[in-house]
Structures are given as C-alpha cells and as structure tokens.
Write an enzyme that holds these catalytic residues in place. Structure first.
Site: not given
Length: 259
Positions: A15, A17
């Site tokens: 991922d 953020d």
C-alpha cells in the site's frame, strides 16, 4: 481464513498512504486544507477529524462524504464540480509538500525495499491513491531509480471501487501472474488489510496513529513499523516478531507458517 500451503514467497505488494510514507496526516490533510483556503471555503480538517474521515477510502470520496454529512453551503448540484477543483489544487499542493521534504518515509520501508529488490523478489503497489501521487512519492525517494523496482502499480484510476474491495489486489495478482498465496501485502489500515485478505494474500500490518485501534484479526503480524538498525520494530499482534526489523528472512518465515 485459510490460505494455500504454497511455501515460496515471490512478491511483496505495498500500500502507499500510511504504509510507505506518513502521507495522510502531514501530506494529504495539509494539502486539502491549503485547497480549502485557496478556494475560500472556510473549512479546516484538524488531525483528529481527518482521522475520522479516513474511514472513507479515496480523497474524492472522502470530500463528498464530508459535504454530505456536514452543514456546508454548497448546492448538491455543484458538489461534483467542486470536488474536481479541490482535488486538482490539493494534488498540486501535495506534490509541492513532497518536493519540499515535508513527508517522511516510514521507518524500515526503504531498507526492506532495497533488500527485497536485491534478493530478486517482485515488488508491486496496490493503492487507492492516484497514480500521480505515487509517482511524486517515488520520484522524491532518497534512492535513485526506486520507481523501476516495481513490476506493476495499481492505483485509483484502475478501480472505481476502493478498498476494502479486493479489486485492486486482484488486478495486481493478475498482472504479476501470481496467486495470492505467493505474495505478502504490507498495509496500514483495516480497509487495506481486508482488501488483501479477500484477495487471498497474507498481510503484515504496520500501524500508525490513525490505525492502531483498527481490527487486524487474522493478519500475519501487526507491528509498529518495519524497523531500522538501532530503532527496532515493536510487535503488536499476530505472529511474533523474531527479529528487531521486518526483513526478507522474517517475511519468509511468516509466509512459511501460513496455513
């Protein structure tokens, strides 16, 4: 949830953020506030309130949710256009913050990426942020050529349905021609963890101030961060952390123990 008995770890899927870097609190939130000021909207998202908004995945979706739930003086028919304008200004502000070095990479991320790349593991990204945000993060990384290390990047433009829907992870698996059981996902949020798990991928979670209270039941391991030399990671849940840092050997050990 049961996983395949496959023993070989081929890929790490990250991922962005809150996982690669502390982009939410010090990046996206600040950039949104700059856009609000530029447009004279009179809105401000403080640290705590933004944490509540993070329950909604995706910046555009988050902004629409905010307008729907709060008393904002914006006619319903004008909201979609306003979202586009805010997001354009916000994206420009975010890129500037990144270039200025205002957004820090999370502990251990660059170390693990370098080790995994040198060991020949496939690297990929599965995120709900925009591709432009991913690109500016990788461009500003203190490691030359890091963007080329990722075999594929699936971002917000690839899917209209955000995490916890597993679509973005299934897209990555299809592009890599790998099964979920051959990969490990690195996530920071419950929505991201649920998306990876629904795609059949074992997940290591690195919590942050916004996500440490989320439910990560079923994760391979939950840690404070990936850890650095002299700055050990702290085990929070799941399989025990056997080393000071989450390195490839530790990931392979967790992956081998999947049932």
């Amino acid at each position: 949830m049961c996983f395949s008995m496959t023993k070989t770890l081929h890929a790490l899927i990250f991922d962005v953020d809150g996982t690669l870097a502390d982009t939410e609190r010090d990046g996206h939130r600040v950039a949104f506030n700059e856009a609000f000021v530029a447009l004279g909207l009179g809105w401000e998202w403080d640290v705590a309130f933004y944490g509540e908004l993070l329950a909604v995945a995706g910046g555009r979706e988050r902004l629409l949710h905010f307008m729907q739930r709060h008393d904002v003086n914006v006619p319903i028919g004008q909201r979609d256009e306003l979202v586009k304008t805010v997001h354009r200004i916000k994206t420009e502000a975010y890129a500037r913050l990144m270039r200025e070095g205002a957004i820090a990479w999370r502990p251990g991320v660059l170390r693990l990426l370098e080790e995994a790349h040198s060991r020949g593991l496939t690297l990929a990204i599965a995120t709900t942020t925009t591709r432009s945000n991913v690109d500016v993060l990788l461009e500003q990384a203190p490691v030359e050529g890091i963007a080329s290390w990722f075999s594929t990047i699936a971002a917000a433009e690839d899917f209209s349905i955000k995490k916890p829907d597993p679509g973005v992870y299934r897209c990555v698996l299809e592009r890599l021609a790998l099964a979920g059981s051959e990969c490990i996902a690195i996530e920071d949020s419950q929505a991201g963890f649920e998306a990876a798990r629904a795609a059949g991928i074992g997940t290591v979670v690195t919590v942050n101030d916004y996500t440490r209270s989320h439910d990560f039941t079923g994760a391979l391991s939950v840690v404070s961060d990936l850890g650095e030399s002299g700055q050990p990671a702290r085990h929070v849940g799941g399989m025990p952390l056997e080393r000071d840092c989450v390195d490839v050997q530790q990931l392979e050990r967790w992956h081998h123990l999947l049932r």
